[in-house]
Design a protein around this motif. Sequence first.
Motif, PDB file in Angstrom:
ATOM      1  N   ASP A  42       0.859  -1.200   0.000  1.00 11.79           N
ATOM      2  CA  ASP A  42       0.000   0.000   0.000  1.00 11.79           C
ATOM      3  C   ASP A  42       0.881   1.231   0.000  1.00 11.79           C
ATOM      4  O   ASP A  42       2.089   1.155   0.271  1.00 11.79           O
ATOM      5  CB  ASP A  42      -0.944  -0.006   1.190  1.00 11.79           C
ATOM      6  N   GLU A  99     -12.987   8.401  -0.428  1.00 15.76           N
ATOM      7  CA  GLU A  99     -14.064   8.656  -1.402  1.00 15.76           C
ATOM      8  C   GLU A  99     -14.111  10.120  -1.841  1.00 15.76           C
ATOM      9  O   GLU A  99     -14.776  10.453  -2.821  1.00 15.76           O
ATOM     10  CB  GLU A  99     -15.422   8.249  -0.829  1.00 15.76           C
ATOM     11  N   SER A 103     -10.048   8.760  -8.436  1.00 16.68           N
ATOM     12  CA  SER A 103      -9.630   7.345  -8.418  1.00 16.68           C
ATOM     13  C   SER A 103      -8.261   7.121  -9.038  1.00 16.68           C
ATOM     14  O   SER A 103      -7.657   6.061  -8.870  1.00 16.68           O
ATOM     15  CB  SER A 103     -10.665   6.495  -9.152  1.00 16.68           C
ATOM     16  N   LYS A 135      -7.371   1.332  -4.824  1.00 18.51           N
ATOM     17  CA  LYS A 135      -8.252   0.170  -4.587  1.00 18.51           C
ATOM     18  C   LYS A 135      -9.079   0.376  -3.326  1.00 18.51           C
ATOM     19  O   LYS A 135     -10.283   0.516  -3.370  1.00 18.51           O
ATOM     20  CB  LYS A 135      -7.424  -1.108  -4.481  1.00 18.51           C
ATOM     21  N   GLU A 136      -8.404   0.305  -2.167  1.00 20.67           N
ATOM     22  CA  GLU A 136      -9.118   0.446  -0.900  1.00 20.67           C
ATOM     23  C   GLU A 136      -8.168   0.984   0.141  1.00 20.67           C
ATOM     24  O   GLU A 136      -6.949   0.858   0.034  1.00 20.67           O
ATOM     25  CB  GLU A 136      -9.673  -0.900  -0.443  1.00 20.67           C
ATOM     26  N   THR A 138      -6.229   1.160   3.589  1.00 19.58           N
ATOM     27  CA  THR A 138      -5.687   0.217   4.577  1.00 19.58           C
ATOM     28  C   THR A 138      -5.419   0.902   5.902  1.00 19.58           C
ATOM     29  O   THR A 138      -5.245   0.241   6.920  1.00 19.58           O
ATOM     30  CB  THR A 138      -4.379  -0.393   4.053  1.00 19.58           C
ATOM     31  N   ALA A 146      -3.455   3.382   1.244  1.00 21.84           N
ATOM     32  CA  ALA A 146      -4.409   2.619   0.425  1.00 21.84           C
ATOM     33  C   ALA A 146      -3.665   1.681  -0.491  1.00 21.84           C
ATOM     34  O   ALA A 146      -2.511   1.925  -0.884  1.00 21.84           O
ATOM     35  CB  ALA A 146      -5.283   3.571  -0.389  1.00 21.84           C
ATOM     36  N   ARG A 147      -4.361   0.534  -0.822  1.00 23.42           N
ATOM     37  CA  ARG A 147      -3.806  -0.380  -1.817  1.00 23.42           C
ATOM     38  C   ARG A 147      -3.995   0.259  -3.194  1.00 23.42           C
ATOM     39  O   ARG A 147      -4.906   1.033  -3.423  1.00 23.42           O
ATOM     40  CB  ARG A 147      -4.515  -1.733  -1.754  1.00 23.42           C
TER      41      ARG A 147
END
Length: 825
Positions: A42, A99, A103, A135-136, A138, A146-147
């Motif tokens: 990440d 969010e 992206s 991605k998401e 962490t 984030a990943r």
Amino acid sequence: MSKNKKYDFLNIDETSDPVISFVSGDINESEIHVDPKDLQDDLPILALRNTVIFPGTSQPIAVARTKSLRLIRSLNKKKGRYVGLICQKDAETEDPALEDLHSVGVIGEILRVIEFPGEESITVIFQGKDRFDVKEATQVKPYLRARFSIRDTIPAPINDKEYNLLLESIFDLSMQILRMYGEPPKELVQRLNSIVKSPLLVNFCCTNLPVSGAEKQELLNIDNERDRAYRLVMILNREVQMMEMKMNIQMKTREELNQQQKEYFLQQQIKTIQDELGGNPQQADIDAFRIRAHQKKWSENIAETVEKEISKLERLHPQSPDYSTQFSYIQTVLDLPWNECTRDNFNLKNAQRTLDRDHFGLEKVKERIIEHLAVLKLKGDLKSPIICLYGPPGVGKTSLGKSIAEALNRKYVRVSFGGLHDESEIRGHRRTYIGAMPGRIIQNIQKAGSSNPVFVLDEIDKIGNDFRGDPSSALLEVLDPEQNFAFHDNYLNIDYDLSKVLFIATANNISTISQPLLDRMELIDVNGYIIEEKIEIARRHLIPKQLENHGLKADAIDIPKKTIEKIIEDYTRESGVRALDKKLAQLMRKVALKVATKAEYSKTLEVSDLQDYLGAPIFTKDAYQGNEYAGVVTGLAWTAVGGEILFIETSLSKGKGGKLTLTGKLGDVMKESAMLAMEYIRSHNEYIGIPYEVLENWNVHIHVPEGAIPKDGPSAGITMVTSLASAFTQRKVRANLAMTGEMTLRGKVLPVGGIREKILAAKRAGIKEIILSKDNKKDIDEIKELYLKGLKFHFVSDIKEVLDIALLKEKVKDPLDLSIEDTKN
């Protein structure tokens, strides 16, 4: 500066220069990519506000938020050089979550960290590497991790000509934008030249574009290098056009500002010079206007309005086009005599003497003016009446205004309305029009200098109307005593009081004046003069005037009354004295020639000498032609130049059907009178003594001599009946008799107009007796005895009375044979 060893992941000497340019840190295309070994699963995520870094470019980022500062200070040497750089969707978000970010981001390698003592923020210089997709998350605290996955880029084909042209266009547009800001730095130009054929040019220009973060993010999201280049060219073109427009606007405003500044400085210099010479003339005019306005006798509303207009003038620039318009308007308002009146002379005897001195006759008009003065003397204030003098030309209607003004001790103004078509001549033009001015009413009040002049409206019957308006309708307000106290002129735009003005209108023919306008005026009939009056007018006024006009002494020529009478009868034909004045002027020119050449001449002008001075007589006296012929009757007619006599002639010829022929250029009304007369003869043939068979077997021809002159009107009705009766009976008409009157089908005699003029014509022709309608007796009673001397009047109400008076029992010497037996053959 703090020691760089705090950030132990950097291999930078403490003495290195912390100032790094935007274009520093050259990088090859192969160095854009990051070795996966150097990355963890990440990435720490650094949120950026309105900033997007592209692969292959270097960018300084100011880090000030608490989370971001913790992120930078927590990085280690081995795998802590890389940070995920992502732009926020909303720059106002203070603590963005995953969010709240776009992206797609760029892996940024930290090149240098700069921290200044006493400042809460630090500056970090990043170099963009690969793009990645988030991605998401962490980790959220103490900072965001984030990943991710590396995002592939689709390169342009090798030796792609279109792509190379796109790169050249991007280079040219970038240089054009840089030049708009001034001369670009040499280092920046060198950097662009070094990457002009490399995809790094696209990323470099995308990073430094002066556009919003959303558009930069849109470019970053494009995977295909050619598509990204196309989109960049479009944005660069747009920005170039926008900058050109801005520069044009700035140039225009700068030029306008420079001109205004120039004018301002020049005006200040002029003002300084004027102050040295004694003051500003514009301000002096405005001060003079205020002094004059303070002295005016007007109401508070008008004073307030004028003060506003003066203040408006004061704010205007003297070189402004509106300045002269406003200046003229205020000057016009101040020049008007607001409530400034001359004092009337209430000496009635003096007024009577003045009127009698200047005009002979015109008793009605003089009486009316004296009455007006008497009421003014008693009451002290009176709305001036509107007087309309109507009558033939040359009787002194216009010149009477001067005498009235002198008798009243008032100012005199005159306006001729002959041929006036434009309504704005009365009401004026609005100030918005070029060359606007007040109407003639206000202009002449201004010229008179008082609010109570004698105002002569000359030739009011000759006003016309067309597409520009109806001036006679505009006069309704002027000539109404109930309205003209607040007359509204379009130019003034302020009500003006005309109620103190004595308006005197003149007209030749009131039938052409609109009825509403007639209702607002007091009509006074100014009739023509008889010969005796013309002689006196010539002796008292015309001859002395012409002697003076021709430079002659009073004893240069003596013209006896008989000679003046001969001039009137043989050389003029009018109700007034205008033609007589011209003939006297012609005579004086002959005398002036003799005096100038010292020729011998008789100073007493006899009747026998007139042909030498004026030529052969122009007119022959209208004389009675006798009663030797049946069917010839003398009638009386009114014309614009006075009264005339005319003869109605009736001739009979054999023929079936009793045809009626009319000649003499008769009008429709006169033709109808002839038909009425013929019908009356047919219906009353037994009373008159005409057998019916005679009417059926003889044609009738009625003629009025001087056929080239148009004739019309109903006043010849009884004359035609008498002429027809005389022709059919062959009875003589009474000698020295004339008649005038309208008839009806039943035989009634109706009154007619122009009685005074007709009586004068009868006297000139030697007529002794006149037949009139009984209703015309009131007109005879108003005529002075002087005019009636030597005349006998018969007042009738029926045609039978006319025939009994006019027809004698005696027949002509050679009567027509109107026997029934002869007509049957």
